[in-house]
Design a protein around this motif. Structure first.
Motif, PDB file in Angstrom:
ATOM      1  N   LEU A   6       8.623  11.909  11.097  1.00  0.00           N
ATOM      2  CA  LEU A   6       8.567  11.319   9.764  1.00  0.00           C
ATOM      3  C   LEU A   6       8.086   9.878   9.829  1.00  0.00           C
ATOM      4  O   LEU A   6       7.309   9.434   8.988  1.00  0.00           O
ATOM      5  CB  LEU A   6       9.936  11.397   9.087  1.00  0.00           C
ATOM      6  CG  LEU A   6      10.389  12.777   8.662  1.00  0.00           C
ATOM      7  CD1 LEU A   6      11.814  12.723   8.125  1.00  0.00           C
ATOM      8  CD2 LEU A   6       9.464  13.351   7.604  1.00  0.00           C
ATOM      9  N   PHE A   7       8.551   9.159  10.838  1.00  0.00           N
ATOM     10  CA  PHE A   7       8.110   7.782  11.022  1.00  0.00           C
ATOM     11  C   PHE A   7       6.604   7.717  11.263  1.00  0.00           C
ATOM     12  O   PHE A   7       5.912   6.883  10.690  1.00  0.00           O
ATOM     13  CB  PHE A   7       8.863   7.139  12.186  1.00  0.00           C
ATOM     14  CG  PHE A   7       8.423   5.739  12.488  1.00  0.00           C
ATOM     15  CD1 PHE A   7       8.749   4.704  11.627  1.00  0.00           C
ATOM     16  CD2 PHE A   7       7.674   5.458  13.617  1.00  0.00           C
ATOM     17  CE1 PHE A   7       8.331   3.405  11.896  1.00  0.00           C
ATOM     18  CE2 PHE A   7       7.262   4.182  13.890  1.00  0.00           C
ATOM     19  CZ  PHE A   7       7.586   3.148  13.029  1.00  0.00           C
ATOM     20  N   LEU A   8       6.088   8.609  12.095  1.00  0.00           N
ATOM     21  CA  LEU A   8       4.648   8.627  12.370  1.00  0.00           C
ATOM     22  C   LEU A   8       3.836   8.981  11.127  1.00  0.00           C
ATOM     23  O   LEU A   8       2.769   8.418  10.882  1.00  0.00           O
ATOM     24  CB  LEU A   8       4.343   9.594  13.509  1.00  0.00           C
ATOM     25  CG  LEU A   8       4.804   9.122  14.881  1.00  0.00           C
ATOM     26  CD1 LEU A   8       4.618  10.223  15.906  1.00  0.00           C
ATOM     27  CD2 LEU A   8       4.063   7.879  15.300  1.00  0.00           C
ATOM     28  N   LEU A   9       4.365   9.905  10.326  1.00  0.00           N
ATOM     29  CA  LEU A   9       3.671  10.236   9.081  1.00  0.00           C
ATOM     30  C   LEU A   9       3.669   9.054   8.119  1.00  0.00           C
ATOM     31  O   LEU A   9       2.663   8.790   7.447  1.00  0.00           O
ATOM     32  CB  LEU A   9       4.310  11.466   8.430  1.00  0.00           C
ATOM     33  CG  LEU A   9       4.094  12.783   9.165  1.00  0.00           C
ATOM     34  CD1 LEU A   9       4.916  13.887   8.514  1.00  0.00           C
ATOM     35  CD2 LEU A   9       2.623  13.165   9.185  1.00  0.00           C
ATOM     36  N   ALA A  10       4.782   8.339   8.056  1.00  0.00           N
ATOM     37  CA  ALA A  10       4.846   7.146   7.208  1.00  0.00           C
ATOM     38  C   ALA A  10       3.867   6.091   7.706  1.00  0.00           C
ATOM     39  O   ALA A  10       3.183   5.443   6.907  1.00  0.00           O
ATOM     40  CB  ALA A  10       6.264   6.597   7.185  1.00  0.00           C
ATOM     41  N   CYS A  11       3.776   5.930   9.029  1.00  0.00           N
ATOM     42  CA  CYS A  11       2.811   4.976   9.600  1.00  0.00           C
ATOM     43  C   CYS A  11       1.380   5.370   9.244  1.00  0.00           C
ATOM     44  O   CYS A  11       0.550   4.513   8.937  1.00  0.00           O
ATOM     45  CB  CYS A  11       2.964   4.903  11.117  1.00  0.00           C
ATOM     46  SG  CYS A  11       4.454   4.050  11.634  1.00  0.00           S
ATOM     47  N   THR A  12       1.108   6.658   9.274  1.00  0.00           N
ATOM     48  CA  THR A  12      -0.229   7.138   8.920  1.00  0.00           C
ATOM     49  C   THR A  12      -0.556   6.768   7.478  1.00  0.00           C
ATOM     50  O   THR A  12      -1.663   6.309   7.181  1.00  0.00           O
ATOM     51  CB  THR A  12      -0.309   8.668   9.091  1.00  0.00           C
ATOM     52  OG1 THR A  12       0.042   8.991  10.429  1.00  0.00           O
ATOM     53  CG2 THR A  12      -1.700   9.176   8.803  1.00  0.00           C
ATOM     54  N   ALA A  13       0.391   6.975   6.594  1.00  0.00           N
ATOM     55  CA  ALA A  13       0.165   6.647   5.179  1.00  0.00           C
ATOM     56  C   ALA A  13      -0.064   5.156   5.009  1.00  0.00           C
ATOM     57  O   ALA A  13      -0.977   4.737   4.269  1.00  0.00           O
ATOM     58  CB  ALA A  13       1.360   7.105   4.344  1.00  0.00           C
ATOM     59  N   LEU A  15      -1.176   3.045   7.284  1.00  0.00           N
ATOM     60  CA  LEU A  15      -2.478   2.718   7.875  1.00  0.00           C
ATOM     61  C   LEU A  15      -3.628   3.131   6.963  1.00  0.00           C
ATOM     62  O   LEU A  15      -4.624   2.424   6.847  1.00  0.00           O
ATOM     63  CB  LEU A  15      -2.614   3.378   9.246  1.00  0.00           C
ATOM     64  CG  LEU A  15      -1.726   2.806  10.347  1.00  0.00           C
ATOM     65  CD1 LEU A  15      -1.851   3.640  11.609  1.00  0.00           C
ATOM     66  CD2 LEU A  15      -2.064   1.360  10.636  1.00  0.00           C
ATOM     67  N   ALA A  16      -3.482   4.271   6.314  1.00  0.00           N
ATOM     68  CA  ALA A  16      -4.525   4.716   5.382  1.00  0.00           C
ATOM     69  C   ALA A  16      -4.633   3.759   4.205  1.00  0.00           C
ATOM     70  O   ALA A  16      -5.739   3.413   3.762  1.00  0.00           O
ATOM     71  CB  ALA A  16      -4.228   6.127   4.896  1.00  0.00           C
ATOM     72  N   LEU A  17      -3.494   3.303   3.696  1.00  0.00           N
ATOM     73  CA  LEU A  17      -3.519   2.326   2.606  1.00  0.00           C
ATOM     74  C   LEU A  17      -4.122   1.011   3.087  1.00  0.00           C
ATOM     75  O   LEU A  17      -4.878   0.360   2.360  1.00  0.00           O
ATOM     76  CB  LEU A  17      -2.117   2.097   2.059  1.00  0.00           C
ATOM     77  CG  LEU A  17      -1.509   3.240   1.259  1.00  0.00           C
ATOM     78  CD1 LEU A  17      -0.052   2.924   0.914  1.00  0.00           C
ATOM     79  CD2 LEU A  17      -2.316   3.500   0.003  1.00  0.00           C
ATOM     80  N   GLY A  18      -3.789   0.623   4.315  1.00  0.00           N
ATOM     81  CA  GLY A  18      -4.366  -0.592   4.878  1.00  0.00           C
ATOM     82  C   GLY A  18      -5.859  -0.472   5.069  1.00  0.00           C
ATOM     83  O   GLY A  18      -6.609  -1.423   4.826  1.00  0.00           O
ATOM     84  N   ALA A  19      -6.310   0.684   5.471  1.00  0.00           N
ATOM     85  CA  ALA A  19      -7.747   0.911   5.628  1.00  0.00           C
ATOM     86  C   ALA A  19      -8.446   0.803   4.284  1.00  0.00           C
ATOM     87  O   ALA A  19      -9.532   0.240   4.175  1.00  0.00           O
ATOM     88  CB  ALA A  19      -8.001   2.282   6.238  1.00  0.00           C
ATOM     89  N   ARG A  20      -7.819   1.313   3.279  1.00  0.00           N
ATOM     90  CA  ARG A  20      -8.382   1.244   1.922  1.00  0.00           C
ATOM     91  C   ARG A  20      -8.465  -0.204   1.464  1.00  0.00           C
ATOM     92  O   ARG A  20      -9.462  -0.627   0.876  1.00  0.00           O
ATOM     93  CB  ARG A  20      -7.512   2.063   0.964  1.00  0.00           C
ATOM     94  CG  ARG A  20      -7.920   2.000  -0.464  1.00  0.00           C
ATOM     95  CD  ARG A  20      -9.088   2.901  -0.722  1.00  0.00           C
ATOM     96  NE  ARG A  20      -9.362   2.909  -2.162  1.00  0.00           N
ATOM     97  CZ  ARG A  20     -10.522   3.154  -2.673  1.00  0.00           C
ATOM     98  NH1 ARG A  20     -11.537   3.442  -1.883  1.00  0.00           N
ATOM     99  NH2 ARG A  20     -10.708   3.145  -3.952  1.00  0.00           N
ATOM    100  N   ALA A  38      -6.822   7.364  12.166  1.00  0.00           N
ATOM    101  CA  ALA A  38      -6.288   8.698  12.442  1.00  0.00           C
ATOM    102  C   ALA A  38      -6.288   8.975  13.945  1.00  0.00           C
ATOM    103  O   ALA A  38      -5.354   9.589  14.472  1.00  0.00           O
ATOM    104  CB  ALA A  38      -7.095   9.754  11.706  1.00  0.00           C
ATOM    105  N   GLN A  39      -7.313   8.506  14.642  1.00  0.00           N
ATOM    106  CA  GLN A  39      -7.359   8.664  16.092  1.00  0.00           C
ATOM    107  C   GLN A  39      -6.236   7.879  16.758  1.00  0.00           C
ATOM    108  O   GLN A  39      -5.591   8.368  17.700  1.00  0.00           O
ATOM    109  CB  GLN A  39      -8.713   8.216  16.645  1.00  0.00           C
ATOM    110  CG  GLN A  39      -9.851   9.158  16.299  1.00  0.00           C
ATOM    111  CD  GLN A  39     -11.209   8.621  16.720  1.00  0.00           C
ATOM    112  OE1 GLN A  39     -11.320   7.463  17.119  1.00  0.00           O
ATOM    113  NE2 GLN A  39     -12.226   9.454  16.622  1.00  0.00           N
TER     114      GLN A  39
END
Length: 93
Positions: A6-13, A15-20, A38-39
């Protein structure tokens, strides 16, 4: 392990917002940034899973050693008794 996932999924979200937020409005740049992130997340996830597997394997090894240590002690006691009986039966020279 569920908490780590769950922590990794939250980090992904995040990071995606940060990328945006870090990229301009161009879709190609955004896609490239998300792919890079994502990599990174994939590598982090693989590392986390390998640590969990190593931890589980170590726990199983400790349990196996703990279980079999008692059995080994029992066998040594039995072997000592058998050896003592054998020495009693053997005539002295």
């Amino acid at each position: 392990m569920k908490a780590s996932l769950l922590f990794l999924l939250a980090c992904t979200a995040v990071l995606a917002l940060g990328a945006r937020a870090d990229t301009s409005e161009e879709p190609k740049a955004l896609v490239q940034k998300v792919q890079e992130l994502a990599q990174k997340v994939s590598a982090m996830t693989k590392d986390a899973f390998s640590r969990v597997r190593e931890s589980e394997a170590a726990q199983q090894a400790r349990q196996w050693l703990s279980d079999n240590a008692e059995l080994a002690k029992q066998r040594l006691v039995w072997l000592k008794e058998q050896l003592a009986e054998l020495l009693k039966k053997t005539p002295a020279s």
